[in-house]
Write a protein that holds these residues in place. Structure first.
Motif, PDB file in Angstrom:
ATOM      1  N   LEU A  43       0.832  -1.207   0.000  1.00  4.91           N
ATOM      2  CA  LEU A  43       0.000   0.000   0.000  1.00  4.91           C
ATOM      3  C   LEU A  43       0.865   1.254   0.000  1.00  4.91           C
ATOM      4  O   LEU A  43       1.864   1.331   0.717  1.00  4.91           O
ATOM      5  CB  LEU A  43      -0.936   0.006   1.215  1.00  4.91           C
ATOM      6  CG  LEU A  43      -1.891  -1.187   1.346  1.00  4.91           C
ATOM      7  CD1 LEU A  43      -2.793  -1.002   2.567  1.00  4.91           C
ATOM      8  CD2 LEU A  43      -2.720  -1.379   0.083  1.00  4.91           C
ATOM      9  N   GLN A  47      -3.208   5.108  -0.056  1.00  6.85           N
ATOM     10  CA  GLN A  47      -4.000   3.958   0.374  1.00  6.85           C
ATOM     11  C   GLN A  47      -3.960   3.812   1.897  1.00  6.85           C
ATOM     12  O   GLN A  47      -4.987   3.537   2.521  1.00  6.85           O
ATOM     13  CB  GLN A  47      -3.487   2.690  -0.315  1.00  6.85           C
ATOM     14  CG  GLN A  47      -3.754   2.695  -1.813  1.00  6.85           C
ATOM     15  CD  GLN A  47      -2.967   1.639  -2.554  1.00  6.85           C
ATOM     16  OE1 GLN A  47      -1.830   1.313  -2.183  1.00  6.85           O
ATOM     17  NE2 GLN A  47      -3.562   1.100  -3.612  1.00  6.85           N
ATOM     18  N   SER A 168      -8.919  -3.453   1.077  1.00  5.50           N
ATOM     19  CA  SER A 168      -8.062  -3.702  -0.084  1.00  5.50           C
ATOM     20  C   SER A 168      -8.812  -4.480  -1.158  1.00  5.50           C
ATOM     21  O   SER A 168      -8.711  -4.169  -2.338  1.00  5.50           O
ATOM     22  CB  SER A 168      -6.809  -4.470   0.332  1.00  5.50           C
ATOM     23  OG  SER A 168      -5.977  -3.663   1.132  1.00  5.50           O
ATOM     24  N   TRP A 173      -7.102  -3.296  -4.542  1.00  2.00           N
ATOM     25  CA  TRP A 173      -5.678  -3.074  -4.328  1.00  2.00           C
ATOM     26  C   TRP A 173      -4.997  -4.410  -4.303  1.00  2.00           C
ATOM     27  O   TRP A 173      -4.050  -4.790  -4.037  1.00  2.00           O
ATOM     28  CB  TRP A 173      -5.402  -2.307  -3.034  1.00  2.00           C
ATOM     29  CG  TRP A 173      -6.018  -0.939  -2.979  1.00  2.00           C
ATOM     30  CD1 TRP A 173      -6.398  -0.123  -4.011  1.00  2.00           C
ATOM     31  CD2 TRP A 173      -6.323  -0.201  -1.795  1.00  2.00           C
ATOM     32  NE1 TRP A 173      -6.906   1.040  -3.551  1.00  2.00           N
ATOM     33  CE2 TRP A 173      -6.887   1.041  -2.182  1.00  2.00           C
ATOM     34  CE3 TRP A 173      -6.191  -0.448  -0.437  1.00  2.00           C
ATOM     35  CZ2 TRP A 173      -7.296   2.017  -1.265  1.00  2.00           C
ATOM     36  CZ3 TRP A 173      -6.596   0.505   0.468  1.00  2.00           C
ATOM     37  CH2 TRP A 173      -7.148   1.724   0.056  1.00  2.00           C
TER      38      TRP A 173
END
Length: 173
Positions: A43, A47, A168, A173
């Protein structure tokens, strides 16, 4: 069924005998630092500064909170194991999350968590059945058994890890 963003693994509840569950909880506690590190390793700052839910903490705040909370847990375990029904000091976690150190890189708290959990895992792995029954007094919750507290902190780590991993996943992500 809609996922509860605040409690993605549900709220803590004690199911079954503490003695039969404590080994699994202790192993969860031992594994948490690596899992948390893995969850945030890719990340970026944007994020990390994203809230896991509307009105919730950012991923960065969650990581720092887990380190703070588990340091407090370690001390609470030590107090319960060395004193008779000690009264522990609660703390204002919402206020702590607004302090300047919560803006630090998460690597600092991940390193701290790894060290605390190394000691915590060793401490908890060596407890006897009698140790599991020892208690501390939480001013808001009353008497808390060491064995129950192990379960609570295994859940606590799982809970915050799931907040990060579910964010996430939702964000791709």
């Amino acid at each position: 069924m809609k996922m509860d963003l605040k409690y993605p693994v549900g709220k803590f509840k004690l199911d079954g005998e503490m003695a039969s569950m404590s080994d699994g909880w202790i192993e969860e506690i031992g594994a948490l630092p690596g899992l948390l590190k893995q969850a945030v390793s890719s990340l970026d700052d944007e994020q990390l500064d994203t809230a896991y839910r509307p009105g919730g903490w950012t991923v960065r705040q969650v990581v720092h909170h887990v380190a703070d909370s588990h340091m407090n847990a370690y001390i609470r375990f030590k107090l319960a194991l060395t004193e008779e029904n000690p009264v522990i000091k609660p703390y204002e976690q919402e206020r702590w999350a607004k302090l300047p150190d919560y803006g630090l890189p998460v690597a600092i708290s991940l390193t701290l968590l790894e060290a605390v959990h190394s000691r915590l895992h060793t401490l908890l792995s060596g407890l006897s059945a009698a140790d599991m029954e020892r208690t501390f007094i939480h001013p808001e919750s009353g008497a808390v058994k060491v064995g129950e507290n192990i379960g609570m902190y295994a859940w606590h780590g799982r809970h915050h890890l799931a907040q990060i991993t579910s964010l996430s996943k939702r964000q791709g992500w």
